[in-house]
Design an enzyme around this catalytic site. Sequence first.
Site, PDB file in Angstrom:
ATOM      1  N   GLU A  25       8.370 -45.661   3.272  1.00  0.00           N
ATOM      2  CA  GLU A  25       7.093 -45.369   2.610  1.00  0.00           C
ATOM      3  C   GLU A  25       6.582 -46.599   1.861  1.00  0.00           C
ATOM      4  O   GLU A  25       7.368 -47.470   1.463  1.00  0.00           O
ATOM      5  CB  GLU A  25       7.319 -44.208   1.617  1.00  0.00           C
ATOM      6  N   ASN A 172       1.746 -34.369   4.391  1.00  0.00           N
ATOM      7  CA  ASN A 172       3.078 -34.436   3.775  1.00  0.00           C
ATOM      8  C   ASN A 172       3.090 -33.632   2.480  1.00  0.00           C
ATOM      9  O   ASN A 172       2.175 -33.760   1.662  1.00  0.00           O
ATOM     10  CB  ASN A 172       3.425 -35.891   3.448  1.00  0.00           C
ATOM     11  N   GLU A 173       4.096 -32.826   2.292  1.00  0.00           N
ATOM     12  CA  GLU A 173       4.262 -32.056   1.044  1.00  0.00           C
ATOM     13  C   GLU A 173       2.916 -31.528   0.556  1.00  0.00           C
ATOM     14  O   GLU A 173       2.517 -31.741  -0.597  1.00  0.00           O
ATOM     15  CB  GLU A 173       4.973 -32.894  -0.026  1.00  0.00           C
ATOM     16  N   TYR A 239      16.316 -32.755  -1.303  1.00  0.00           N
ATOM     17  CA  TYR A 239      17.017 -33.881  -1.911  1.00  0.00           C
ATOM     18  C   TYR A 239      18.244 -33.384  -2.686  1.00  0.00           C
ATOM     19  O   TYR A 239      18.215 -32.299  -3.274  1.00  0.00           O
ATOM     20  CB  TYR A 239      16.090 -34.629  -2.878  1.00  0.00           C
ATOM     21  N   GLU A 296      12.768 -35.608   5.111  1.00  0.00           N
ATOM     22  CA  GLU A 296      13.157 -36.298   3.870  1.00  0.00           C
ATOM     23  C   GLU A 296      14.423 -35.635   3.352  1.00  0.00           C
ATOM     24  O   GLU A 296      14.445 -34.432   3.083  1.00  0.00           O
ATOM     25  CB  GLU A 296      12.057 -36.214   2.803  1.00  0.00           C
ATOM     26  N   GLN A 345      15.279 -43.475   1.522  1.00  0.00           N
ATOM     27  CA  GLN A 345      14.442 -44.165   2.481  1.00  0.00           C
ATOM     28  C   GLN A 345      15.188 -45.402   2.963  1.00  0.00           C
ATOM     29  O   GLN A 345      16.195 -45.767   2.366  1.00  0.00           O
ATOM     30  CB  GLN A 345      13.128 -44.556   1.841  1.00  0.00           C
TER      31      GLN A 345
END
Length: 492
Positions: A25, A172-173, A239, A296, A345
């Site tokens: 990103e 995204n999100e 996460y 992610e 990432q």
Amino acid sequence: MVKIVVDADIKRGKINKNIYGNFAEHLGRCIYGGFWVGKDSEIPNVDGIRKDVIDALKEIKIPVLRWPGGCFADEYHWKDGIGPYETRPKMVNAHWGGTVENNHFGTHEFFRLCELLGTEPYICGNVGSGTVQEMRQWIEYMTFDGESPMANLRAENGRKEPWKLTYFGVGNENWGCGGNMRPEYYADLYRRYSSYVRNFSGNTVFKIACGPNSDDYNWTEVLMKQAGKFMDGLSLHYYTVPGENWNSKGSATEFTEKDWFITMKKTLRMDELLTRHSSIMDAYDPEKRVALIVDEWGTWFDVEPGTNPGFLYQQNTMRDALVAAVNFNIFHEHCDRVRMANIAQTINVLQAVILTEGSKLVLTPTYHVFNMYKVHQEAELLNLDIKSPEYKYEDESIPQVTATASVDSEGKMHISLCNLNPKVAAEVKCDIRGLKKTKVTGTVLASDKMNAHNTFEEKDNVTIKAFNGAAINDGVLTASLPPMSVVTLEII
Ligand code: AHR
């Protein structure tokens, strides 16, 4: 004793190589300073892309790379990132530290990077602050072969031939930074935006809808019900955050055994999330046409002291190595539905595989796990049954060992094992049924410190070593796993 049975003749499906995907990103020093230094840099580069990074990533064979975000994707306007550098407008990267984004790394640079890595591009489009027209034109710019306004613009910018683009994310999100939408609203927007993500000139786009945030099962339900038939993939973000909350996530390097245990416990939760989201998807898509894309995942700790909080720079230890390996074992188990995953990432951000500082580069323990596990890419998952002792901490417990086995196209079998206990070794007895195997070799990643990590000065504190702790006798494999270790065995 850990007791394992592997049925060499029961294949449970292909492990899609894209499970070993990465995510890059425009955040902190992932793109600028990480991948990109510019053509005039003194740091050796190929068309502006760091040569040391290209070499390191080629070694681990990353199959797919997601870009440009993340939250950045829903603020990104792709036309700012094409044409001569002098004319590309600067923008504020409002989400990530308020830095100035000069747009020097744009569409052409990203495709060049993918070409140099031999990696499939996965582009995430802007739904939050972009228009349908803008998204449609980006697809036309990248993939249309012939006479059209966007194809002509691409040619003016030096690229006559279209690129091949398979993976495209529609936002995204969008439940969070991508517009704070309700699932019903996003489902309708997804249907609308994705209608204009066209298949031009023989290029077929695999359309990925924004999926749930960790355990938001309602999001999955609504998306599958209202838009399932329009998508090829649904993304999931989860996460591993060991701290109490997002303001106190815990240090990447200064932690106790309790923090270690909590991290392992939280990362093992990936299995429950995949099981429950998959079962919702099964109700609407029993043929499993729609892939669950974990685009992610990884650890998220407090940033390294003294670094910009908006840059999400963290060190990477043996604990991260175990997190990576445990997640790979879980992804394999779900390979019928999970057909891509992208660690967050690649460079200098969150659970990075590479860290850079000026011209220096260091490979993290997570990088080494990718290297050890690459043998599973595109291999057939084998049936594996494991009975492991518990790793107990205070009044809680988790399995001490997790494992996965596969057979590749040349008939080589690989078994990867994780010992989650930082203090106790694990003795493994594995009965390999259905095939006569006689020889075992292996590699191991281990350390005697939970927070062992590699630095720019000491690059090989944690590195892959040959593993001599395994043997095969009469089809029975035995192995002695050091505490907190990752082992991959090759059996022929
Ligand atoms: O990976 C960092 C951020 O985490 C991404 O931009 C966003 O999608 C997620 O919340």
